[in-house]
Design a protein around this motif. Structure first.
Motif, PDB file in Angstrom:
ATOM      1  N   GLY A  81     -18.524 -16.088  -8.152  1.00  0.00           N
ATOM      2  CA  GLY A  81     -18.763 -17.516  -7.991  1.00  0.00           C
ATOM      3  C   GLY A  81     -17.676 -18.226  -7.203  1.00  0.00           C
ATOM      4  N   PRO A  82     -17.269 -19.405  -7.662  1.00  0.00           N
ATOM      5  CA  PRO A  82     -16.290 -20.212  -6.921  1.00  0.00           C
ATOM      6  C   PRO A  82     -14.974 -19.499  -6.577  1.00  0.00           C
ATOM      7  N   PRO A  83     -14.411 -18.652  -7.452  1.00  0.00           N
ATOM      8  CA  PRO A  83     -13.184 -17.965  -7.027  1.00  0.00           C
ATOM      9  C   PRO A  83     -13.369 -17.104  -5.776  1.00  0.00           C
ATOM     10  N   LEU A 100     -21.042 -19.535   4.235  1.00  0.00           N
ATOM     11  CA  LEU A 100     -22.452 -19.519   4.605  1.00  0.00           C
ATOM     12  C   LEU A 100     -23.301 -19.024   3.432  1.00  0.00           C
ATOM     13  N   ALA A 101     -22.853 -17.950   2.787  1.00  0.00           N
ATOM     14  CA  ALA A 101     -23.587 -17.395   1.651  1.00  0.00           C
ATOM     15  C   ALA A 101     -23.582 -18.350   0.461  1.00  0.00           C
ATOM     16  N   ALA A 102     -22.469 -19.055   0.234  1.00  0.00           N
ATOM     17  CA  ALA A 102     -22.415 -20.030  -0.864  1.00  0.00           C
ATOM     18  C   ALA A 102     -23.462 -21.120  -0.649  1.00  0.00           C
ATOM     19  N   GLY A 103     -23.616 -21.581   0.571  1.00  0.00           N
ATOM     20  CA  GLY A 103     -24.652 -22.566   0.864  1.00  0.00           C
ATOM     21  C   GLY A 103     -26.037 -21.972   0.736  1.00  0.00           C
ATOM     22  N   TYR A 104     -26.214 -20.770   1.253  1.00  0.00           N
ATOM     23  CA  TYR A 104     -27.501 -20.088   1.208  1.00  0.00           C
ATOM     24  C   TYR A 104     -27.947 -19.862  -0.233  1.00  0.00           C
ATOM     25  N   ARG A 111     -18.941 -27.545  -7.698  1.00  0.00           N
ATOM     26  CA  ARG A 111     -18.160 -26.303  -7.902  1.00  0.00           C
ATOM     27  C   ARG A 111     -17.627 -25.792  -6.572  1.00  0.00           C
ATOM     28  N   TYR A 112     -18.497 -25.804  -5.590  1.00  0.00           N
ATOM     29  CA  TYR A 112     -18.100 -25.331  -4.271  1.00  0.00           C
ATOM     30  C   TYR A 112     -16.939 -26.155  -3.727  1.00  0.00           C
ATOM     31  N   VAL A 114     -14.599 -27.896  -5.277  1.00  0.00           N
ATOM     32  CA  VAL A 114     -13.330 -27.603  -5.956  1.00  0.00           C
ATOM     33  C   VAL A 114     -12.758 -26.282  -5.431  1.00  0.00           C
ATOM     34  N   ALA A 115     -13.588 -25.247  -5.377  1.00  0.00           N
ATOM     35  CA  ALA A 115     -13.130 -23.942  -4.885  1.00  0.00           C
ATOM     36  C   ALA A 115     -12.700 -24.039  -3.427  1.00  0.00           C
ATOM     37  N   LEU A 116     -13.462 -24.778  -2.635  1.00  0.00           N
ATOM     38  CA  LEU A 116     -13.155 -24.944  -1.216  1.00  0.00           C
ATOM     39  C   LEU A 116     -11.823 -25.666  -1.026  1.00  0.00           C
ATOM     40  N   THR A 117     -11.587 -26.708  -1.799  1.00  0.00           N
ATOM     41  CA  THR A 117     -10.348 -27.476  -1.657  1.00  0.00           C
ATOM     42  C   THR A 117      -9.133 -26.591  -1.898  1.00  0.00           C
ATOM     43  N   PHE A 118      -9.159 -25.800  -2.973  1.00  0.00           N
ATOM     44  CA  PHE A 118      -8.030 -24.894  -3.222  1.00  0.00           C
ATOM     45  C   PHE A 118      -7.891 -23.858  -2.111  1.00  0.00           C
ATOM     46  N   GLY A 119      -9.005 -23.324  -1.635  1.00  0.00           N
ATOM     47  CA  GLY A 119      -8.956 -22.356  -0.543  1.00  0.00           C
ATOM     48  C   GLY A 119      -8.385 -22.958   0.727  1.00  0.00           C
TER      49      GLY A 119
END
Length: 181
Positions: A81-83, A100-104, A111-112, A114-119
């Motif tokens: 998931g998000p990690p 791309l897969a997370a959106g798909y 959730r995305y 939060v994970a994206l911001t840290f990344g």
């Protein structure tokens, strides 16, 4: 000699501005700009994946998401998931497919995000420190020892080509079937 004067100018720029700057801008401005760029790019990729999921089948993006590499990434996103999104920013060449897969897969946007911001924070830190230092080092090496830089580039390209050919051969090899007893 032209090379000596360029080397002196580059050294003087590095001393005057610091290694972690871009044309005299302080580190934090370069960091914020890098963060903004990667945040926008990753979200655009996520929303492209969402669009493909809505039925833009037959496109190049849709074909990309049905390949073996994307299948492995999709499995990792299902599993972690998000990690998986956050840690994809520690890799080269996987971030785009993961976003791309997370959106798909229609990962919930909150959730995305939060994970994206840290990344993106991690990515911006890496590229505005290590990345900037590597660029300055390559410039200085080019000015002082261009043959060494050329040799390093050729070695890097050869290593990459070898790794890619080994991976391609491994992906094309059929998996051995277990023997029945």
């Amino acid at each position: 000699m032209l090379t000596a004067s360029l080397l002196a100018a580059a050294s003087s720029d590095a001393e005057r501005h610091g290694v972690f700057t871009l044309e005299g801008f302080p580190y934090w401005i370069v960091y914020v700009a890098a963060f903004g760029i990667v945040m926008a790019r990753a979200q655009a990729t996520y929303w492209l994946g969402r669009g493909v999921a809505r039925g833009v089948g037959g496109t190049r993006v849709a074909r990309l998401l049905t390949g073996p590499r994307a299948a492995r990434v999709i499995e990792q996103i299902h599993r972690w998931g998000p990690p998986a999104v956050t840690f994809s920013f520690l890799t080269v060449g996987v971030q785009t497919v993961v976003n791309l897969a997370a959106g798909y897969l229609r990962m919930p946007f909150a959730r995305y995000l939060v994970a994206l911001t840290f990344g993106c924070l991690i990515w911006a830190a890496i590229w505005t420190t290590v990345g900037t230092a590597v660029v300055w080092g390559a410039i200085l090496l080019f000015l002082h020892q261009p043959a060494v830089l050329a040799a390093l580039v050729v070695l890097g390209l050869a290593t990459t080509a070898r790794l890619l050919s080994r991976r391609r051969a491994r992906d094309e090899d059929p998996q051995p079937q277990p023997e029945e007893v």
